[in-house]
Design an enzyme around this catalytic site. Structure first.
Site, PDB file in Angstrom:
ATOM      1  N   THR A  84       0.501  -1.227   0.012  1.00  0.00           N
ATOM      2  CA  THR A  84      -0.077   0.208  -0.064  1.00  0.00           C
ATOM      3  C   THR A  84       1.210   0.919   0.294  1.00  0.00           C
ATOM      4  O   THR A  84       1.940   1.349  -0.048  1.00  0.00           O
ATOM      5  CB  THR A  84      -1.577   0.194   1.690  1.00  0.00           C
ATOM      6  OG1 THR A  84       0.202   0.422   2.455  1.00  0.00           O
ATOM      7  CG2 THR A  84      -1.477  -1.391   1.593  1.00  0.00           C
TER       8      THR A  84
ATOM      9  N   VAL B 167       3.109  -1.331   4.207  1.00  0.00           N
ATOM     10  CA  VAL B 167       2.433   0.086   5.132  1.00  0.00           C
ATOM     11  C   VAL B 167       3.242   1.406   4.810  1.00  0.00           C
ATOM     12  O   VAL B 167       4.500   0.896   5.832  1.00  0.00           O
ATOM     13  CB  VAL B 167       1.257   0.151   6.486  1.00  0.00           C
ATOM     14  CG1 VAL B 167       1.049   1.745   6.797  1.00  0.00           C
ATOM     15  CG2 VAL B 167       0.478  -0.695   6.383  1.00  0.00           C
TER      16      VAL B 167
ATOM     17  N   VAL C  29       7.407  -1.647   6.851  1.00  0.00           N
ATOM     18  CA  VAL C  29       6.865  -0.242   6.906  1.00  0.00           C
ATOM     19  C   VAL C  29       7.603   0.322   5.269  1.00  0.00           C
ATOM     20  O   VAL C  29       8.959  -0.061   5.515  1.00  0.00           O
ATOM     21  CB  VAL C  29       7.589   0.390   8.090  1.00  0.00           C
ATOM     22  CG1 VAL C  29       7.375   1.856   8.146  1.00  0.00           C
ATOM     23  CG2 VAL C  29       7.256  -0.429   9.485  1.00  0.00           C
ATOM     24  N   LYS C  30       7.019   1.214   5.684  1.00  0.00           N
ATOM     25  CA  LYS C  30       7.790   1.955   3.947  1.00  0.00           C
ATOM     26  C   LYS C  30       8.124   2.875   4.418  1.00  0.00           C
ATOM     27  O   LYS C  30       7.891   3.453   5.071  1.00  0.00           O
ATOM     28  CB  LYS C  30       6.433   1.703   3.165  1.00  0.00           C
ATOM     29  CG  LYS C  30       6.389   0.250   2.191  1.00  0.00           C
ATOM     30  CD  LYS C  30       5.284   0.779   0.840  1.00  0.00           C
ATOM     31  CE  LYS C  30       5.978   1.033  -0.392  1.00  0.00           C
ATOM     32  NZ  LYS C  30       4.978   1.656  -1.396  1.00  0.00           N
ATOM     33  N   ILE C  31       8.958   3.397   4.032  1.00  0.00           N
ATOM     34  CA  ILE C  31       9.861   4.792   4.733  1.00  0.00           C
ATOM     35  C   ILE C  31      10.209   5.005   3.788  1.00  0.00           C
ATOM     36  O   ILE C  31      11.230   4.935   2.453  1.00  0.00           O
ATOM     37  CB  ILE C  31      11.406   4.553   5.920  1.00  0.00           C
ATOM     38  CG1 ILE C  31      10.989   3.282   7.256  1.00  0.00           C
ATOM     39  CG2 ILE C  31      11.807   6.134   5.517  1.00  0.00           C
ATOM     40  CD1 ILE C  31      10.537   3.919   7.482  1.00  0.00           C
TER      41      ILE C  31
END
Ligand code: G3P
Length: 234
Positions: free
Chosen positions: A27, A57, A83-85
């Site tokens: 996402t 996310v 986690v997307k950074i």
């Protein structure tokens, strides 16, 4: 080799999972905004469909401290979340901190080899080069992925490559051939991957020929009768 779907839509995820080939969903704020419901509900909907899915996310803060705080909350809410950074200086600082916490990260919006190097040095689990967006501006997304993979191999880097922004099924084959660990794609690309007119024509011909087999319509019912094949083999 893993396939992810670019969606937070329950129906799309259910159709994808039903194919047996989807290991996760990706996402971003754009994808979440399409569902018209809070982030938490979007993630819950994904895991309701299949609790084994990996869910990517993205954090929304633009400061490292804020990203770390959001990432910790996300990671604590489900062990399925990666986690997307974003690929910024603040993002890299957050990745470094999250690595120490043991939280998995994907550095997103990667468009150059040097960005991939920086993300890997900071401790990213994955980098996400956006292949299609490079192709859109007449650059070469596949070439970038090949360069990143070659460099990571030479350096024995622990960071994987998750190719994103996919436009065609041919691109999926090329990216896996280039060594991508994960390719994340929209639903229409997923289904286009395994359709072929020769498969359809071949199957039609098999089914027409099957009608000529004596007792063909009941063949499988007969097999189900207990001991049928065991008697033949003895
Ligand atoms: O993972 C999200 C990424 O694939 C976005 O793709 O089509 O917006 O360039 P796109």
């Amino acid at each position: 080799m893993q396939i992810f779907l670019d969606t937070a839509n329950r129906e799309e995820i259910a159709r994808g999972v039903a194919t047996g080939v989807v290991a996760g969903v990706t996402t971003n704020p754009t994808i979440i905004s399409r569902e018209n419901k809070p982030l938490v509900e979007c993630v819950r909907a994904v895991l309701d469909v299949d609790p084994t899915l990996i869910v990517l996310v993205e954090v929304i803060s633009d400061r490292a401290a804020g990203m770390v705080e959001e990432a910790r909350k996300l990671a604590a809410s489900s062990e399925n979340i990666v986690v997307k950074i974003p690929m910024t200086a603040e993002g890299l600082a957050a990745v470094k901190c999250l690595r120490r916490d043991g939280i998995r990260t994907t550095v997103t919006l990667v468009f150059s080899v040097n960005q991939a190097i920086a993300a890997s040095c900071a401790g990213a689990s994955y980098v996400a080069p956006f292949v299609g967006r490079l192709d859109d501006i007449n650059a070469d997304g596949l070439r970038l992925v090949r360069e990143i993979k070659a460099l990571f191999k030479v350096q024995n880097a622990a960071t994987g490559v998750l190719a994103a922004s996919i436009r065609t099924p041919q691109s999926v084959a090329d990216l896996f051939a280039a060594g991508c660990d994960i390719v994340t794609m929209p639903e229409k690309v997923l289904h286009a991957m395994f359709r072929h007119p020769l498969t359809d024509a071949g199957l039609r011909a098999f089914m027409e020929d099957w009608r000529k087999v004596p007792g063909g319509e009941n063949a499988f019912a007969a097999l189900h009768r207990k001991g049928q094949l065991a008697q033949c083999q003895s």
